[in-house]
Scaffold this motif. Structure first.
Motif, PDB file in Angstrom:
ATOM      1  N   LEU A 228     -21.039  -5.494   1.865  1.00  0.00           N
ATOM      2  CA  LEU A 228     -20.694  -5.252   3.266  1.00  0.00           C
ATOM      3  C   LEU A 228     -21.976  -5.062   4.065  1.00  0.00           C
ATOM      4  CD1 LEU A 228     -18.493  -4.512   5.445  1.00  0.00           C
ATOM      5  CD2 LEU A 228     -18.823  -2.134   4.744  1.00  0.00           C
ATOM      6  N   VAL A 229     -22.018  -5.609   5.291  1.00  0.00           N
ATOM      7  CA  VAL A 229     -23.195  -5.474   6.160  1.00  0.00           C
ATOM      8  C   VAL A 229     -22.794  -4.675   7.401  1.00  0.00           C
ATOM      9  CG1 VAL A 229     -25.115  -6.685   7.254  1.00  0.00           C
ATOM     10  CG2 VAL A 229     -23.871  -7.780   5.373  1.00  0.00           C
ATOM     11  N   PRO A 230     -22.979  -3.346   7.383  1.00  0.00           N
ATOM     12  CA  PRO A 230     -22.532  -2.512   8.515  1.00  0.00           C
ATOM     13  C   PRO A 230     -23.179  -2.892   9.840  1.00  0.00           C
ATOM     14  CG  PRO A 230     -23.025  -1.155   6.594  1.00  0.00           C
ATOM     15  CD  PRO A 230     -23.527  -2.530   6.286  1.00  0.00           C
ATOM     16  N   GLU A 231     -24.453  -3.295   9.804  1.00  0.00           N
ATOM     17  CA  GLU A 231     -25.178  -3.575  11.051  1.00  0.00           C
ATOM     18  C   GLU A 231     -24.549  -4.694  11.867  1.00  0.00           C
ATOM     19  OE1 GLU A 231     -27.642  -0.992   8.801  1.00  0.00           O
ATOM     20  OE2 GLU A 231     -26.664  -2.856   8.202  1.00  0.00           O
ATOM     21  N   PHE A 232     -23.794  -5.568  11.233  1.00  0.00           N
ATOM     22  CA  PHE A 232     -23.172  -6.683  11.948  1.00  0.00           C
ATOM     23  C   PHE A 232     -21.652  -6.538  11.962  1.00  0.00           C
ATOM     24  CE2 PHE A 232     -27.299  -8.114  10.476  1.00  0.00           C
ATOM     25  CZ  PHE A 232     -27.838  -8.670  11.625  1.00  0.00           C
ATOM     26  N   SER A 233     -21.190  -5.307  11.756  1.00  0.00           N
ATOM     27  CA  SER A 233     -19.757  -5.015  11.760  1.00  0.00           C
ATOM     28  C   SER A 233     -19.391  -4.159  12.966  1.00  0.00           C
ATOM     29  CB  SER A 233     -19.357  -4.282  10.470  1.00  0.00           C
ATOM     30  OG  SER A 233     -19.626  -5.067   9.319  1.00  0.00           O
ATOM     31  N   SER A 234     -18.111  -4.107  13.258  1.00  0.00           N
ATOM     32  CA  SER A 234     -17.605  -3.269  14.343  1.00  0.00           C
ATOM     33  C   SER A 234     -16.260  -2.694  13.917  1.00  0.00           C
ATOM     34  CB  SER A 234     -17.430  -4.075  15.630  1.00  0.00           C
ATOM     35  OG  SER A 234     -16.721  -3.321  16.604  1.00  0.00           O
ATOM     36  N   ALA A 245     -21.159 -10.158   3.300  1.00  0.00           N
ATOM     37  CA  ALA A 245     -22.089 -11.157   2.785  1.00  0.00           C
ATOM     38  C   ALA A 245     -21.692 -11.526   1.360  1.00  0.00           C
ATOM     39  CB  ALA A 245     -23.516 -10.610   2.808  1.00  0.00           C
ATOM     40  N   TYR A 246     -21.978 -12.757   0.981  1.00  0.00           N
ATOM     41  CA  TYR A 246     -21.729 -13.180  -0.390  1.00  0.00           C
ATOM     42  C   TYR A 246     -22.911 -14.022  -0.883  1.00  0.00           C
ATOM     43  CZ  TYR A 246     -20.017 -17.385   2.073  1.00  0.00           C
ATOM     44  OH  TYR A 246     -19.893 -18.471   2.899  1.00  0.00           O
ATOM     45  N   TYR A 317     -10.338 -12.004   0.869  1.00  0.00           N
ATOM     46  CA  TYR A 317     -10.982 -12.666  -0.263  1.00  0.00           C
ATOM     47  C   TYR A 317     -11.228 -14.129   0.076  1.00  0.00           C
ATOM     48  CZ  TYR A 317      -6.221 -14.320  -1.355  1.00  0.00           C
ATOM     49  OH  TYR A 317      -4.982 -14.889  -1.286  1.00  0.00           O
ATOM     50  N   MET A 318     -12.062 -14.767  -0.728  1.00  0.00           N
ATOM     51  CA  MET A 318     -12.368 -16.186  -0.543  1.00  0.00           C
ATOM     52  C   MET A 318     -12.187 -16.917  -1.865  1.00  0.00           C
ATOM     53  SD  MET A 318     -15.733 -16.236   1.990  1.00  0.00           S
ATOM     54  CE  MET A 318     -16.064 -17.981   1.684  1.00  0.00           C
ATOM     55  N   THR A 319     -11.736 -18.146  -1.759  1.00  0.00           N
ATOM     56  CA  THR A 319     -11.695 -19.074  -2.888  1.00  0.00           C
ATOM     57  C   THR A 319     -12.220 -20.411  -2.387  1.00  0.00           C
ATOM     58  OG1 THR A 319      -9.420 -19.720  -2.363  1.00  0.00           O
ATOM     59  CG2 THR A 319      -9.714 -17.937  -3.965  1.00  0.00           C
ATOM     60  N   PHE A 342     -13.488  -9.033  -0.917  1.00  0.00           N
ATOM     61  CA  PHE A 342     -14.355  -8.254  -0.039  1.00  0.00           C
ATOM     62  C   PHE A 342     -13.819  -6.828   0.027  1.00  0.00           C
ATOM     63  CE2 PHE A 342     -14.786 -12.582   1.902  1.00  0.00           C
ATOM     64  CZ  PHE A 342     -16.074 -12.809   1.442  1.00  0.00           C
ATOM     65  N   ARG A 343     -14.704  -5.878  -0.183  1.00  0.00           N
ATOM     66  CA  ARG A 343     -14.308  -4.469  -0.187  1.00  0.00           C
ATOM     67  C   ARG A 343     -15.169  -3.678   0.799  1.00  0.00           C
ATOM     68  NH1 ARG A 343     -14.430  -6.082  -5.634  1.00  0.00           N
ATOM     69  NH2 ARG A 343     -12.411  -6.015  -6.675  1.00  0.00           N
ATOM     70  N   CYS A 344     -14.578  -2.646   1.334  1.00  0.00           N
ATOM     71  CA  CYS A 344     -15.350  -1.739   2.185  1.00  0.00           C
ATOM     72  C   CYS A 344     -14.910  -0.314   1.891  1.00  0.00           C
ATOM     73  CB  CYS A 344     -15.182  -2.078   3.668  1.00  0.00           C
ATOM     74  SG  CYS A 344     -13.589  -1.640   4.367  1.00  0.00           S
ATOM     75  N   PRO A 345     -15.729   0.671   2.222  1.00  0.00           N
ATOM     76  CA  PRO A 345     -15.352   2.067   1.969  1.00  0.00           C
ATOM     77  C   PRO A 345     -14.122   2.468   2.778  1.00  0.00           C
ATOM     78  CG  PRO A 345     -17.703   1.850   2.468  1.00  0.00           C
ATOM     79  CD  PRO A 345     -17.059   0.543   2.810  1.00  0.00           C
ATOM     80  N   GLU A 346     -13.578   3.618   2.433  1.00  0.00           N
ATOM     81  CA  GLU A 346     -12.462   4.168   3.198  1.00  0.00           C
ATOM     82  C   GLU A 346     -12.910   4.410   4.636  1.00  0.00           C
ATOM     83  OE1 GLU A 346      -9.349   7.981   2.967  1.00  0.00           O
ATOM     84  OE2 GLU A 346     -11.054   7.844   1.593  1.00  0.00           O
TER      85      GLU A 346
END
Length: 353
Positions: A228-234, A245-246, A317-319, A342-346
């Motif tokens: 996960l990229v917090p800086e580019f998330s909202s 990111a992958y 998720y991606m396939t 793709f996972r992110c914290p609570e």
């Protein structure tokens, strides 16, 4: 007796924290001696921790204080990319962006607090540095920091470790990493000890690879790691965007016969976002090559690249697959990519009141 006079107040938390650092330090010494050297600074003093508390006007959690009496974070020579790319909490590179996260020393925590005159209910104990390749002036800025809460802030309890990415609203969602500092430190120890941890020339990668996240087709092996990229998330309700990111690694074993040599032609992705109620429509993406390249797979060859995709839901998720052309008989075939989640914290609501 001297130890008890100095450390007696930590008697109920000292043993578990000491054990965790006894796991972390030898692990780092083996995997990244350069990061290990940044941790070889004298433990901080009671006077320094008391000074931080005076600045905060709130007491620090006991386990947080105890940890800094054992290991005083990282001592960096400067704030250049060379100095900060060896962060204990890892490095992440995608396209021309690089994010490095370091564990702050007590002195750096106090200096950061003194940069603002505002009172705060939290204390930042990491720094994330975001570098942009190609810039020679002002090529970095500070990203978001992990912080420990000193009092209840909305749904976030005292002692919790979180990461705040929106401070404009009175109540804002935040990523919750752990209920207390000991649990966060334990998660750090587990992550560093993981056999799947990727280390390149002393730099710890923030990409996480699941052991079974790989597929092999026609001697081409594909494995995936995510972050996960917090800086580019909202997390703003009206515009939720979680940037994931992958990292894709394609490889061919060194004993593979030359008849399997092949060149990448195009890619196909299927991106699925979902929530508790129902699955969302699948987004399909097709394109030539990957990041503008058409790598050739041959014996002992390995090609790695990183990209990212935004999600509007917490889960997804991606396939997909990669289309190759055999270099001997021009046969076209697809190499499957394993499904990666793709996972992110609570996520909890943080109140600034």
């Amino acid at each position: 007796m001297e130890w008890f006079r100095d450390m007696g107040q930590y008697i109920h938390v000292y043993v578990p924290i000491r054990r965790l650092w006894n796991r972390i330090l030898p692990c780092i010494q083996e995997k990244s001696p350069v990061i290990y050297r940044t941790l070889q600074v004298p433990p901080t003093t009671e006077e320094m921790l008391n000074e931080i508390e005076r600045r905060l006007t709130e007491p620090l959690p006991l386990e947080f204080r105890c940890s800094y009496r054992i290991c005083n974070g990282q001592q960096l020579e400067g704030l250049s990319e060379r100095d900060t790319q060896f962060g204990l909490l890892g490095t992440l590179s995608v396209y021309h962006y690089t994010v490095c996260e370091v564990l702050l020393s007590a002195e750096s925590i106090l200096a950061k607090l003194n940069e603002t005159e505002n009172e705060t209910n939290v204390v930042d104990f990491t720094d994330r540095f975001v570098y942009v390749a190609g810039r020679t002036v002002n090529n970095f800025h500070r990203g978001f920091s992990k912080r420990i809460c000193l009092k209840q802030c909305g749904d976030v309890m005292p002692g919790s470790v979180c990461l705040q990415i929106d401070e404009m609203a009175r109540v804002a969602p935040t990523f919750l990493y752990a209920e207390n500092f000991i649990k966060w430190l334990e998660s750090l120890a587990n992550w560093l000890e993981d056999r799947e941890l990727m280390v390149d020339e002393g730099r710890i990668s923030q990409f996480v690879h699941e052991p079974d996240c790989w597929e092999e087709t026609e001697k081409v092996r594909v494995s995936v790691a995510t972050a996960l990229v917090p800086e580019f998330s909202s997390l703003i309700i009206s515009d939720v965007k979680l940037m994931h990111a992958y990292q894709i690694t394609m490889s061919m074993d060194d004993c593979t016969l030359p008849k399997y040599n092949c060149t990448l032609q195009k890619r196909h992705w299927e991106i699925t976002e979902y929530n508790e109620e129902s699955n969302q429509p699948i987004q399909e993406v097709d394109g030539p090559g990957v990041i503008g390249k058409h790598p050739t797979m041959q014996p002992a060859e390995k090609f790695t690249y990183a990209s990212w995709t935004p999600l509007s839901t917490k889960n997804g998720y991606m396939t997909g697959w990669f289309t190759f052309r055999n270099n001997q008989d021009s046969r076209i075939f697809d190499v499957q990519c394993p499904r990666f989640d793709f996972r992110c914290p609570e996520i909890k609501n943080f109140s600034f009141e």
